[in-house]
Design a protein around this motif. Structure first.
Motif, PDB file in Angstrom:
ATOM      1  N   CYS A 317       0.811  -1.227   0.000  1.00 35.64           N
ATOM      2  CA  CYS A 317       0.000   0.000   0.000  1.00 35.64           C
ATOM      3  C   CYS A 317       0.843   1.275   0.000  1.00 35.64           C
ATOM      4  CB  CYS A 317      -0.948  -0.012   1.190  1.00 35.64           C
ATOM      5  SG  CYS A 317      -2.156  -1.341   1.116  1.00 35.64           S
ATOM      6  N   MET A 318       1.943   1.273  -0.726  1.00 34.95           N
ATOM      7  CA  MET A 318       2.757   2.456  -0.951  1.00 34.95           C
ATOM      8  C   MET A 318       3.090   3.162   0.371  1.00 34.95           C
ATOM      9  SD  MET A 318       1.075   3.688  -4.590  1.00 34.95           S
ATOM     10  CE  MET A 318       2.302   4.928  -4.951  1.00 34.95           C
ATOM     11  N   HIS A 319       2.586   4.368   0.608  1.00 34.36           N
ATOM     12  CA  HIS A 319       2.990   5.110   1.799  1.00 34.36           C
ATOM     13  C   HIS A 319       2.294   4.640   3.075  1.00 34.36           C
ATOM     14  CE1 HIS A 319      -0.336   7.320  -0.182  1.00 34.36           C
ATOM     15  NE2 HIS A 319      -0.772   7.521   1.049  1.00 34.36           N
ATOM     16  N   ALA A 320       1.418   3.632   3.007  1.00 36.85           N
ATOM     17  CA  ALA A 320       0.725   3.137   4.200  1.00 36.85           C
ATOM     18  C   ALA A 320       1.281   1.817   4.713  1.00 36.85           C
ATOM     19  CB  ALA A 320      -0.766   2.985   3.923  1.00 36.85           C
ATOM     20  N   GLY A 321       2.249   1.225   4.027  1.00 29.87           N
ATOM     21  CA  GLY A 321       2.780  -0.063   4.464  1.00 29.87           C
ATOM     22  C   GLY A 321       2.036  -1.223   3.832  1.00 29.87           C
ATOM     23  N   THR A 322       2.064  -2.369   4.503  1.00 26.42           N
ATOM     24  CA  THR A 322       1.506  -3.599   3.965  1.00 26.42           C
ATOM     25  C   THR A 322       0.276  -4.013   4.769  1.00 26.42           C
ATOM     26  OG1 THR A 322       3.810  -4.220   3.553  1.00 26.42           O
ATOM     27  CG2 THR A 322       2.155  -5.887   3.134  1.00 26.42           C
ATOM     28  N   ARG A 323      -0.707  -4.579   4.074  1.00 21.96           N
ATOM     29  CA  ARG A 323      -1.942  -5.014   4.712  1.00 21.96           C
ATOM     30  C   ARG A 323      -2.224  -6.483   4.378  1.00 21.96           C
ATOM     31  NH1 ARG A 323      -1.085  -0.716   6.600  1.00 21.96           N
ATOM     32  NH2 ARG A 323      -2.432   1.140   6.720  1.00 21.96           N
ATOM     33  N   ILE A 324      -2.771  -7.201   5.357  1.00 19.34           N
ATOM     34  CA  ILE A 324      -3.356  -8.514   5.115  1.00 19.34           C
ATOM     35  C   ILE A 324      -4.866  -8.307   5.088  1.00 19.34           C
ATOM     36  CG2 ILE A 324      -3.602 -10.892   5.908  1.00 19.34           C
ATOM     37  CD1 ILE A 324      -0.777 -10.169   5.072  1.00 19.34           C
ATOM     38  N   VAL A 325      -5.467  -8.582   3.940  1.00 20.88           N
ATOM     39  CA  VAL A 325      -6.879  -8.271   3.713  1.00 20.88           C
ATOM     40  C   VAL A 325      -7.620  -9.542   3.343  1.00 20.88           C
ATOM     41  CG1 VAL A 325      -8.503  -6.868   2.385  1.00 20.88           C
ATOM     42  CG2 VAL A 325      -6.206  -5.988   2.870  1.00 20.88           C
ATOM     43  N   GLN A 326      -8.805  -9.710   3.894  1.00 22.38           N
ATOM     44  CA  GLN A 326      -9.635 -10.865   3.542  1.00 22.38           C
ATOM     45  C   GLN A 326     -10.890 -10.401   2.811  1.00 22.38           C
ATOM     46  OE1 GLN A 326     -11.445 -13.550   6.641  1.00 22.38           O
ATOM     47  NE2 GLN A 326     -10.067 -15.036   5.677  1.00 22.38           N
ATOM     48  N   LEU A 327     -11.213 -11.102   1.729  1.00 25.59           N
ATOM     49  CA  LEU A 327     -12.454 -10.880   0.999  1.00 25.59           C
ATOM     50  C   LEU A 327     -13.442 -11.955   1.408  1.00 25.59           C
ATOM     51  CD1 LEU A 327     -14.186  -9.526  -1.234  1.00 25.59           C
ATOM     52  CD2 LEU A 327     -13.089 -11.103  -2.861  1.00 25.59           C
ATOM     53  N   ILE A 328     -14.612 -11.537   1.882  1.00 24.61           N
ATOM     54  CA  ILE A 328     -15.607 -12.465   2.414  1.00 24.61           C
ATOM     55  C   ILE A 328     -16.943 -12.212   1.724  1.00 24.61           C
ATOM     56  CG2 ILE A 328     -16.793 -13.244   4.504  1.00 24.61           C
ATOM     57  CD1 ILE A 328     -14.433 -11.971   6.079  1.00 24.61           C
ATOM     58  N   ARG A 329     -17.661 -13.293   1.473  1.00 24.77           N
ATOM     59  CA  ARG A 329     -18.999 -13.195   0.892  1.00 24.77           C
ATOM     60  C   ARG A 329     -20.039 -13.715   1.880  1.00 24.77           C
ATOM     61  NH1 ARG A 329     -21.417 -16.487  -4.336  1.00 24.77           N
ATOM     62  NH2 ARG A 329     -23.383 -15.343  -4.519  1.00 24.77           N
ATOM     63  N   ASP A 330     -21.007 -12.885   2.186  1.00 22.36           N
ATOM     64  CA  ASP A 330     -22.154 -13.301   2.979  1.00 22.36           C
ATOM     65  C   ASP A 330     -23.176 -13.885   2.022  1.00 22.36           C
ATOM     66  OD1 ASP A 330     -24.458 -13.585   4.449  1.00 22.36           O
ATOM     67  OD2 ASP A 330     -24.212 -11.713   5.562  1.00 22.36           O
ATOM     68  N   GLU A 331     -23.223 -15.222   1.930  1.00 20.18           N
ATOM     69  CA  GLU A 331     -24.057 -15.866   0.924  1.00 20.18           C
ATOM     70  C   GLU A 331     -25.540 -15.698   1.209  1.00 20.18           C
ATOM     71  OE1 GLU A 331     -23.006 -19.658  -0.396  1.00 20.18           O
ATOM     72  OE2 GLU A 331     -20.852 -19.320  -0.345  1.00 20.18           O
ATOM     73  N   SER A 332     -25.898 -15.529   2.472  1.00 20.91           N
ATOM     74  CA  SER A 332     -27.316 -15.384   2.794  1.00 20.91           C
ATOM     75  C   SER A 332     -27.899 -14.111   2.204  1.00 20.91           C
ATOM     76  CB  SER A 332     -27.528 -15.392   4.313  1.00 20.91           C
ATOM     77  OG  SER A 332     -26.861 -14.289   4.913  1.00 20.91           O
ATOM     78  N   GLU A 333     -27.068 -13.051   2.149  1.00 24.21           N
ATOM     79  CA  GLU A 333     -27.533 -11.780   1.588  1.00 24.21           C
ATOM     80  C   GLU A 333     -26.834 -11.431   0.278  1.00 24.21           C
ATOM     81  OE1 GLU A 333     -27.350  -8.638   4.405  1.00 24.21           O
ATOM     82  OE2 GLU A 333     -28.257  -9.803   6.019  1.00 24.21           O
ATOM     83  N   ASP A 334     -25.935 -12.336  -0.159  1.00 27.39           N
ATOM     84  CA  ASP A 334     -25.165 -12.122  -1.387  1.00 27.39           C
ATOM     85  C   ASP A 334     -24.452 -10.762  -1.363  1.00 27.39           C
ATOM     86  OD1 ASP A 334     -24.083 -12.835  -3.795  1.00 27.39           O
ATOM     87  OD2 ASP A 334     -25.756 -12.066  -4.973  1.00 27.39           O
ATOM     88  N   ILE A 335     -23.745 -10.524  -0.265  1.00 31.26           N
ATOM     89  CA  ILE A 335     -22.999  -9.280  -0.088  1.00 31.26           C
ATOM     90  C   ILE A 335     -21.523  -9.615   0.122  1.00 31.26           C
ATOM     91  CG2 ILE A 335     -22.645  -7.269   1.400  1.00 31.26           C
ATOM     92  CD1 ILE A 335     -25.612  -7.341   2.051  1.00 31.26           C
ATOM     93  N   TRP A 336     -20.669  -8.895  -0.587  1.00 31.61           N
ATOM     94  CA  TRP A 336     -19.227  -9.048  -0.443  1.00 31.61           C
ATOM     95  C   TRP A 336     -18.676  -7.925   0.434  1.00 31.61           C
ATOM     96  CZ3 TRP A 336     -16.532 -13.045  -2.899  1.00 31.61           C
ATOM     97  CH2 TRP A 336     -17.239 -13.746  -3.897  1.00 31.61           C
ATOM     98  N   ARG A 337     -17.589  -8.225   1.166  1.00 30.22           N
ATOM     99  CA  ARG A 337     -16.928  -7.181   1.939  1.00 30.22           C
ATOM    100  C   ARG A 337     -15.452  -7.517   2.119  1.00 30.22           C
ATOM    101  NH1 ARG A 337     -16.281  -8.756   7.358  1.00 30.22           N
ATOM    102  NH2 ARG A 337     -17.512 -10.596   7.942  1.00 30.22           N
ATOM    103  N   PHE A 338     -14.646  -6.464   2.236  1.00 29.03           N
ATOM    104  CA  PHE A 338     -13.233  -6.594   2.574  1.00 29.03           C
ATOM    105  C   PHE A 338     -13.044  -6.305   4.063  1.00 29.03           C
ATOM    106  CE2 PHE A 338     -12.829  -5.476  -1.979  1.00 29.03           C
ATOM    107  CZ  PHE A 338     -11.987  -6.495  -2.395  1.00 29.03           C
TER     108      PHE A 338
END
Length: 379
Positions: A317-338
């Motif tokens: 992330c350039m000037h913010a350093g490094t991130r560990i990010v997870q992408l998750i899907r709520d299948e009950s509502e079909d919504i994605w989130r990071f």
């Protein structure tokens, strides 16, 4: 959200621009460096122009003094390829340093062959000569196989991507905006190999990144455009669509998850999950501000299941350093989130290069440009 501390750190001789672990020898990794002669190399320049942070990237040729009547002489760039060994006990050992008369902007492995994107319009190919039967005794060095000119000497090769099934095809992006295919007449890249360079499509500004996705090439540029072209074996590439509404600044990272789902990173500090059907409306399914320009993205481990979710990502992330990010899907509502699971923030300048060691033990090596720092940490 966890804050991760380094296990070990060291200072390199030159600013690191990219890093890649060997897929065949996971204890070996290469760092590419970039040295711009005659310009200030110290300090974090990310606050010089808040409206256009992309002007602070490693390939900028801009000169703050525009009053001189004389044209500026081309600036000299040099670099190196540093081969290092990561031991089970977390020791980092220098195996070799290969100085180059070009700066290194990207490196990508295909087996034991390392393709190198250079600042002089060349593609350079190196072979890893490694030996040893155990982790602590593996030795190696990089041997130059060949160099192939793909553009003029003043054009920078900004990024590379190997074709997923054809070892003789390499995609590349250029500082003049072009996205190209480089094809060798044989599967072996050698001095004698006949190489064809063909344009796929072009951005109006620097083309920062590309990715193969089925029979398509996706690319992102400083012009905020996401371009998609269909590539065929014997025919000219066919443009499919373009979009400049999904991002607020230049597109710097592309990671396909399926034929229509793609994760992107941008100078606007956001990571996004996009739905990109060939026909119909393109949309953003999820996005998150990571606090810095998202320069590179990589999955922490290959997805061996039929389900995309969840997937864990390493984000530089350039000037913010490094991130560990997870992408998750709520299948009950079909919504994605990071969701940000962890962050590493010991870097004090631009984090362009990070990579995770292949294998079960998730050790990450990340780098920062101006302070020439290399850090080892574990997820």
């Amino acid at each position: 959200m966890a804050l991760i501390n380094s296990i070990k750190s060291l200072t390199l001789d030159l600013p690191p621009s990219c890093i890649a672990f060997s897929p065949l020898y996971p204890q070996l990794f290469v760092v590419g460096t970039y040295h711009l002669h005659g310009k200030e190399q110290q300090g974090d320049l990310s606050t010089e122009n808040q409206q256009h942070p992309e002007t602070t990237t490693i390939s900028s040729d801009d000169d703050d003094d525009n009053t001189s009547p004389e044209p500026a002489a081309p600036q000299k760039r040099t670099g190196s390829l540093i081969l290092l060994h990561l031991g089970d006990d977390n020791t980092i050992t220098l195996l070799s340093t290969t100085s180059t008369d070009f700066a290194v902007l990207d490196i990508q492995w295909s087996g034991d062959v390392l393709a190198v994107a250079t600042s002089t319009g060349l593609l350079a190919f190196y072979r890893l000569d490694a030996c040893g039967s155990s982790d602590e005794h593996v030795k190696g060095e990089l041997e130059l196989v060949c160099e192939k000119r793909v553009s003029g000497s003043s054009t920078l090769v900004l990024s590379l991507a190997w074709h997923p099934s054809r070892a003789n095809v390499l995609g590349l992006t250029l500082s003049d905006g072009r996205v190209c295919l480089c094809t060798s007449a044989s599967d072996i890249w050698s001095v004698d190999a006949v190489v064809k360079v063909s344009d796929v499509h072009a951005h109006s500004l620097e083309a920062w990144t590309l990715a193969f996705n089925d029979q398509q090439i996706l690319s992102g540029g400083d012009d905020i455009q996401l371009l998609c072209t269909h590539i065929q074996e014997q025919e000219d590439p066919q443009p499919l669509w373009q979009d400049r509404k999904l991002h607020q600044a230049g597109i710097t990272a592309i990671l396909p998850l399926s034929s229509t789902l793609v994760i992107t990173g941008s100078y606007d500090d956001h990571i996004r999950l996009l739905s990109l059907p060939s026909i119909g409306r393109k949309s953003c399914l999820a996005e998150l501000n990571l606090g810095g320009g998202v320069w590179r993205l990589k999955a922490l481990q290959p997805n061996t299941s039929s389900s995309i979710s969840p997937i864990t990502l390493l984000a530089s992330c350039m000037h913010a350093g490094t991130r560990i990010v997870q992408l998750i899907r709520d299948e009950s509502e079909d919504i994605w989130r990071f969701e940000v699971l962890a962050r590493f923030e010991e870097h004090r300048s631009m984090n362009y290069g990070s990579d995770v060691q292949p294998g079960q033990r998730k050790r990450v090596v990340s780098t920062s440009f101006y302070d020439r720092l290399l850090c080892l940490w574990e997820v």
